[in-house]
Design an enzyme around this catalytic site. Structure first.
Site, PDB file in Angstrom:
ATOM      1  N   PRO A   1     -44.356 -12.669  -5.052  1.00 17.77           N
ATOM      2  CA  PRO A   1     -45.082 -11.721  -5.234  1.00 17.77           C
ATOM      3  C   PRO A   1     -45.772 -11.641  -6.605  1.00 17.77           C
ATOM      4  CG  PRO A   1     -43.070 -10.795  -4.924  1.00 17.77           C
ATOM      5  CD  PRO A   1     -43.346 -12.198  -4.383  1.00 17.77           C
TER       6      PRO A   1
ATOM      7  N   GLU B   1     -33.267 -12.532  -2.803  1.00 17.08           N
ATOM      8  CA  GLU B   1     -33.637 -12.220  -4.038  1.00 17.08           C
ATOM      9  C   GLU B   1     -34.627 -13.264  -4.673  1.00 17.08           C
ATOM     10  OE1 GLU B   1     -33.567  -8.998  -5.515  1.00 17.08           O
ATOM     11  OE2 GLU B   1     -32.798  -8.754  -3.334  1.00 17.08           O
TER      12      GLU B   1
ATOM     13  N   ARG C   1     -58.520 -23.642   8.827  1.00 15.73           N
ATOM     14  CA  ARG C   1     -60.054 -23.402   9.422  1.00 15.73           C
ATOM     15  C   ARG C   1     -61.150 -23.906   8.680  1.00 15.73           C
ATOM     16  NH1 ARG C   1     -60.821 -18.913  11.493  1.00 15.73           N
ATOM     17  NH2 ARG C   1     -62.827 -18.526  10.712  1.00 15.73           N
TER      18      ARG C   1
ATOM     19  N   ASP D   1     -68.126 -16.718   7.720  1.00 12.67           N
ATOM     20  CA  ASP D   1     -67.015 -15.879   7.569  1.00 12.67           C
ATOM     21  C   ASP D   1     -67.109 -14.877   6.224  1.00 12.67           C
ATOM     22  OD1 ASP D   1     -65.440 -16.590   9.792  1.00 12.67           O
ATOM     23  OD2 ASP D   1     -64.221 -17.891   8.681  1.00 12.67           O
TER      24      ASP D   1
END
Length: 258
Positions: A89, A116, A154, A169
């Site tokens: 993150p 963690e 893709r 897209d």
């Protein structure tokens, strides 16, 4: 392209290799996916890959010895120059541009942490880049790795049934995608509407130039309504400005009528 994933849950990736876009890319031999389990490189009979953090605190940290060994194995199996990507993150936000750039590479190694996280010394020694799929925390890096691999796959040649699908897209040209319709022409929902819902006439006209103009206008309008910050990053043509202004006027007229 060959992708390598380091994960203590290799069975999670079977859904990718057996179905969908990635399964097709593997069948077409434009993609290979290999999962390496750190537990196979642990020292003890319990195949331990984690321990308590120094300094105290909740959770566990993935140990450096098995992680370094599995990374060495993955780098040996990958093509020369393969980047090691740590899913975190704290990493850079993944987007379509990043997927496009990764699709041009020959080999990638995805490090999926758990608990963690991974001992910081491992990251300092092996990781080239950290990437995130959003500002939230998941139980591990497996799902972000799957998301990134799917988005990259893709874009590879022959991975889709129709290559034009990837070209049209959302985000390809910086805009959200336009609405799409299929048969029947008139749809009578069982709930939520008292009247039949029709496909826009322009899509039935056979006028390809008018259809492309409508699609561009809808893409511009949807982006303006839902993700206006994307428009700030684009240099719209005079025609696109006209189409967007027309979309706004039509929207105002519709709101006034209601």
């Amino acid at each position: 392209m060959d992708c390598h994933v380091i994960s203590i849950f290799p069975e999670m990736f079977s859904v990718l290799t057996e179905q969908g876009v990635i399964g097709r890319a593997i069948q077409q031999r434009v993609l290979s996916l290999t999962v390496h389990n750190p537990r196979d490189y642990a020292d003890d009979r319990h195949r331990t890959v984690d321990d308590r953090p120094y300094g105290g605190g909740p959770g566990m940290v993935m140990k450096p010895e098995p992680m370094c060994r599995v990374l060495d194995a993955a780098k040996h199996a990958a093509r020369p120059g393969a980047k090691v990507i740590y899913l975190s993150p704290q990493g850079r936000r993944f987007d379509h541009q990043a997927a496009t750039e990764f699709a041009q590479t020959d080999s990638l190694i995805f490090l999926a942490g758990r608990y963690e996280g991974v001992d910081e010394r491992v990251l300092a020694l092996y990781v080239d880049e950290e990437w995130s799929i959003g500002d939230f925390v998941l139980s591990g890096g497996e799902l972000p790795a799957m998301v990134m691999i799917d988005a990259i796959a893709r874009l590879l040649p022959d991975s889709l049934g129709n290559a034009e699908s990837a070209v049209q897209d959302s985000f390809v040209n910086g805009l959200l995608d336009c609405p799409h319709y299929t048969k029947p022409r008139l749809f009578e929902p069982e709930h939520g509407s008292d009247s039949a819902m029709s496909v826009p006439d322009v899509l039935l006209s056979g006028d390809h130039q008018a259809i492309e103009r409508w699609r561009m206008q809808q893409a511009l309008g949807r982006t303006w309504l839902r993700r206006p910050e994307l428009l700030e990053e684009l240099e719209l043509t005079d025609e696109q400005h006209r189409l967007l202004d027309e979309f706004k006027r039509n929207l105002d007229d519709t709101s006034f009528e209601q």
